[in-house]
Write a protein that holds these residues in place. Structure first.
Motif, PDB file in Angstrom:
ATOM      1  N   ARG A  47       0.916  -1.528  -0.036  1.00 18.94           N
ATOM      2  CA  ARG A  47      -0.311  -0.200   0.356  1.00 18.94           C
ATOM      3  C   ARG A  47       0.995   1.458  -0.098  1.00 18.94           C
ATOM      4  N   LEU A  48       1.986   1.042   0.252  1.00 13.20           N
ATOM      5  CA  LEU A  48       2.635   2.161   0.532  1.00 13.20           C
ATOM      6  C   LEU A  48       3.233   2.349  -0.375  1.00 13.20           C
ATOM      7  N   VAL A  49       3.948   1.062  -1.242  1.00  7.91           N
ATOM      8  CA  VAL A  49       5.149   1.837  -2.660  1.00  7.91           C
ATOM      9  C   VAL A  49       3.756   2.157  -3.449  1.00  7.91           C
ATOM     10  N   VAL A  50       2.567   2.131  -3.607  1.00 11.30           N
ATOM     11  CA  VAL A  50       1.420   2.114  -4.537  1.00 11.30           C
ATOM     12  C   VAL A  50       0.904   3.947  -3.942  1.00 11.30           C
ATOM     13  N   LEU A  51       1.331   3.819  -2.675  1.00 12.28           N
ATOM     14  CA  LEU A  51       1.003   5.828  -2.341  1.00 12.28           C
ATOM     15  C   LEU A  51       1.755   6.236  -2.532  1.00 12.28           C
ATOM     16  N   LEU A  52       3.309   6.115  -2.943  1.00 11.26           N
ATOM     17  CA  LEU A  52       4.556   6.606  -3.149  1.00 11.26           C
ATOM     18  C   LEU A  52       4.348   7.057  -4.586  1.00 11.26           C
ATOM     19  N   LEU A  53       3.842   6.070  -5.454  1.00  9.65           N
ATOM     20  CA  LEU A  53       4.399   6.067  -6.648  1.00  9.65           C
ATOM     21  C   LEU A  53       3.038   7.004  -7.554  1.00  9.65           C
ATOM     22  N   LEU A  54       2.116   6.760  -6.880  1.00  8.33           N
ATOM     23  CA  LEU A  54       0.530   7.743  -6.954  1.00  8.33           C
ATOM     24  C   LEU A  54       0.841   9.581  -6.535  1.00  8.33           C
ATOM     25  N   GLY A  55       1.396   9.648  -5.639  1.00 13.92           N
ATOM     26  CA  GLY A  55       2.076  10.900  -5.809  1.00 13.92           C
ATOM     27  C   GLY A  55       3.014  10.951  -6.303  1.00 13.92           C
ATOM     28  N   ALA A  56       3.914  10.935  -6.341  1.00 14.00           N
ATOM     29  CA  ALA A  56       4.536  11.075  -7.827  1.00 14.00           C
ATOM     30  C   ALA A  56       4.204  11.908  -9.312  1.00 14.00           C
ATOM     31  N   LEU A  57       3.422  10.183  -9.628  1.00 11.70           N
ATOM     32  CA  LEU A  57       2.687  10.159 -10.921  1.00 11.70           C
ATOM     33  C   LEU A  57       1.765  12.292 -10.716  1.00 11.70           C
ATOM     34  N   VAL A  58       0.767  12.465 -10.112  1.00 12.32           N
ATOM     35  CA  VAL A  58       0.626  13.289  -9.283  1.00 12.32           C
ATOM     36  C   VAL A  58       0.475  14.884  -9.497  1.00 12.32           C
ATOM     37  N   ASN A  59       2.161  15.020  -8.875  1.00  9.51           N
ATOM     38  CA  ASN A  59       2.948  16.092  -8.542  1.00  9.51           C
ATOM     39  C   ASN A  59       3.457  16.452 -10.385  1.00  9.51           C
ATOM     40  N   GLY A  60       4.226  15.038 -10.823  1.00 14.30           N
ATOM     41  CA  GLY A  60       4.751  15.004 -12.130  1.00 14.30           C
ATOM     42  C   GLY A  60       3.142  16.045 -13.181  1.00 14.30           C
ATOM     43  N   ALA A  61       1.880  15.201 -13.165  1.00 10.43           N
ATOM     44  CA  ALA A  61       1.303  16.599 -13.609  1.00 10.43           C
ATOM     45  C   ALA A  61       0.861  17.637 -13.316  1.00 10.43           C
ATOM     46  N   THR A  62       0.730  18.360 -12.160  1.00 10.79           N
ATOM     47  CA  THR A  62       0.346  19.191 -11.554  1.00 10.79           C
ATOM     48  C   THR A  62       2.026  19.706 -12.047  1.00 10.79           C
ATOM     49  N   PHE A  63       3.678  19.663 -11.990  1.00 10.36           N
ATOM     50  CA  PHE A  63       4.273  20.749 -12.466  1.00 10.36           C
ATOM     51  C   PHE A  63       4.617  20.951 -13.616  1.00 10.36           C
ATOM     52  N   CYS A  64       4.713  19.416 -14.582  1.00  7.19           N
ATOM     53  CA  CYS A  64       4.401  19.225 -16.007  1.00  7.19           C
ATOM     54  C   CYS A  64       3.646  20.670 -16.880  1.00  7.19           C
ATOM     55  N   THR A  65       2.624  21.506 -15.651  1.00  4.99           N
ATOM     56  CA  THR A  65       1.837  22.084 -16.714  1.00  4.99           C
ATOM     57  C   THR A  65       2.322  23.656 -15.985  1.00  4.99           C
ATOM     58  N   SER A  66       2.515  23.743 -14.776  1.00  6.04           N
ATOM     59  CA  SER A  66       2.922  24.930 -14.749  1.00  6.04           C
ATOM     60  C   SER A  66       4.156  25.631 -14.362  1.00  6.04           C
ATOM     61  N   THR A  67       5.037  24.609 -15.020  1.00  5.96           N
ATOM     62  CA  THR A  67       6.165  24.782 -15.580  1.00  5.96           C
ATOM     63  C   THR A  67       6.366  25.743 -16.398  1.00  5.96           C
ATOM     64  N   TYR A  68       5.483  25.399 -17.952  1.00  4.42           N
ATOM     65  CA  TYR A  68       4.870  25.730 -18.912  1.00  4.42           C
ATOM     66  C   TYR A  68       4.506  26.424 -19.387  1.00  4.42           C
ATOM     67  N   LEU A  69       3.358  27.007 -17.848  1.00  4.39           N
ATOM     68  CA  LEU A  69       2.068  28.015 -17.793  1.00  4.39           C
ATOM     69  C   LEU A  69       2.695  28.902 -19.306  1.00  4.39           C
ATOM     70  N   ALA A  70       3.726  29.365 -18.499  1.00  6.41           N
ATOM     71  CA  ALA A  70       4.097  31.019 -19.154  1.00  6.41           C
ATOM     72  C   ALA A  70       3.651  30.727 -20.629  1.00  6.41           C
ATOM     73  N   PRO A  71       4.426  29.932 -22.081  1.00  5.48           N
ATOM     74  CA  PRO A  71       4.312  30.057 -22.762  1.00  5.48           C
ATOM     75  C   PRO A  71       2.387  29.624 -23.860  1.00  5.48           C
ATOM     76  N   LEU A  72       2.183  28.675 -22.721  1.00  8.20           N
ATOM     77  CA  LEU A  72       0.687  28.344 -22.647  1.00  8.20           C
ATOM     78  C   LEU A  72      -0.354  29.832 -23.085  1.00  8.20           C
ATOM     79  N   VAL A  73      -0.463  30.190 -21.948  1.00  9.36           N
ATOM     80  CA  VAL A  73      -0.956  31.309 -21.627  1.00  9.36           C
ATOM     81  C   VAL A  73      -0.895  32.652 -22.899  1.00  9.36           C
TER      82      VAL A  73
END
Length: 418
Positions: free
Chosen positions: A204-230
């Motif tokens: 369960r702990l391994v799954v939670l860590l993987l989920l945290g990495a994926l969700v945070n990856g999605a967050t920073f993927c967009t926020s990093t390239y927000l300037a050229p997008l907008v």
């Protein structure tokens, strides 16, 4: 929540500001030292690498220290290297201070998460986690723009001095409020590394860590390239970018605050509703990126959903790692920073491939969808949710006593019950 937690959050705010503020200071640093912009940019990469490597390693190192000693050691180190960075005329020294600062930051956050959850009520780990992570979101909203403004008015070194000064109240709070006891004892009666590592073997702990990495990856993927997008797709002027980043940060702060309360009482409901909503939001953002009104609304909504889901996953890691709270905090910190590095890399690869400025949004949607698939497979494979068997996210009444540790969701004979 104890007052000391808010002062620990102030230290996390200073550390988050330090991590992200260089984006507005790189030209001045490059001119002053002098180095190329690319070399100045390596300062950010060095910090990220230090965070990923440092979180589990420094958590291990601190196991035989009291939490007070560990927090003070990491925070004083963080303060001193920022003072050194503020006065050094040498690029190599500044680069070294960024690595050491990241290591100290990672160690501090790992121990602070364990300390916060131990000082809060047994069923309030989510709220305690949200208080600390609120410091990071506030760094995005206020700390980074303030650092850029200080750099513009007084030079880039002033931002380093400000980060050092912000750490002082937390040092005093730790001295005053965190007990100067012996090293924290594991559930097996001692702080042995092997004992704590055994407590982290829960699937369960391994799954939670993987989920945290994926969700945070999605967050920073967009926020990093927000300037050229907008600017290129939505049509906002470049001057709007700081305000739009702040809007995303305000949503993140709202999500952390609300998620902190729901993460303790209704974690399953929050994740089951929030996860698909987050995916739908990324898809809607990609489809409506040319509409300024939709972008404004979705920036706030996605910031809130991303950090509500992300902070809930972190609190669930801490619930799952009750036998190894410091190492649990260290691995949670590492997972979040793996995501923070993975997401922008994937988004950059999509842009390099010529997929357009909307492509980071689609990558965020893909990473979130992958997280949902992982969560679904884990539930089907194990016959239950990734949270605690009772659905509360808290240890169930059948959990082992302190003298007989086992992973959350196991019966006394070691069989899975969740």
């Amino acid at each position: 929540m104890p007052c000391v937690l808010y002062l620990l959050a102030l230290a996390v705010f200073a550390q988050g500001t330090s991590e992200f503020m260089l984006s507005g200071l790189l030209p001045d640093i490059a001119r002053d030292l002098p180095v190329s912009i690319a070399d100045a940019g390596a300062l950010t990469s060095a910090f990220a690498v230090g965070m990923v490597i440092g979180a589990p390693l420094l958590a291990l190192l601190s196991l035989r220290w009291s939490r007070r000693r560990a927090l003070l050691t990491f925070l004083v180190t963080f303060l001193l290297v920022h003072v050194l960075g503020a006065v050094t005329p040498h690029y190599g020294v500044l680069l070294a201070t960024r690595v050491v600062a990241a290591l100290a930051n990672a160690g501090f956050l790992a121990v602070a998460l364990a300390t916060a959850t131990s000082m809060a009520a047994p069923d309030a780990k989510g709220r305690a986690t949200s208080v600390l992570l609120g410091g990071t979101t506030l760094a995005c909203v206020a700390g980074v723009p303030a650092g850029a403004l200080l750099g513009e008015l007084c030079g880039w070194r002033s931002a380093f001095w400000a980060v050092a000064l912000l750490s002082v109240p937390a040092i005093l709070a730790i001295l005053w409020s965190v007990p100067a006891g012996s090293a924290p004892r594991s559930v097996e009666g001692g702080p042995r590394v092997r004992a704590q590592l055994r407590a982290l073997r829960s699937p369960r702990l391994v799954v939670l860590l993987l989920l945290g990495a994926l969700v945070n990856g999605a967050t920073f993927c967009t926020s990093t390239y927000l300037a050229p997008l907008v600017t290129e797709v939505t049509g906002f002027r470049a001057g709007w970018v700081p305000a739009l980043l702040a809007l995303f940060g305000l949503g993140a702060f709202a999500g952390v605050s609300a998620g902190g309360r729901l993460a303790d009482a209704r974690p399953v409901r929050l994740l089951v509703i929030g996860g698909p909503a987050l995916l739908a939001g990324w898809i809607a953002s990609a489809l409506t990126a040319g509409n300024p009104v939709a972008v404004l609304v979705l920036l706030f909504v996605q910031g809130a959903l991303s950090f509500a889901v992300g902070s809930t996953l972190v609190s669930q890691v801490l619930y799952a790692a009750t036998g190894a709270p410091t190492l649990g905090g260290g691995f949670a910190t590492a997972a979040l920073n793996v995501g923070a590095a993975l997401g922008p890399w994937c988004g950059g690869a999509a842009l390099t491939a010529g997929l357009g400025h909307r492509s980071p949004l689609w990558v965020s949607a893909l990473l979130t969808a992958l997280a949902l698939v992982v969560a679904g497979l884990a539930r089907v494979t194990r016959g239950g949710p990734v949270t605690a068997p009772d659905g509360s996210g808290r240890p169930s009444p059948t959990d082992a006593p302190a003298s007989c540790p086992r992973a959350a969701g196991e019966s006394a004979d070691g069989r899975r019950v969740g």
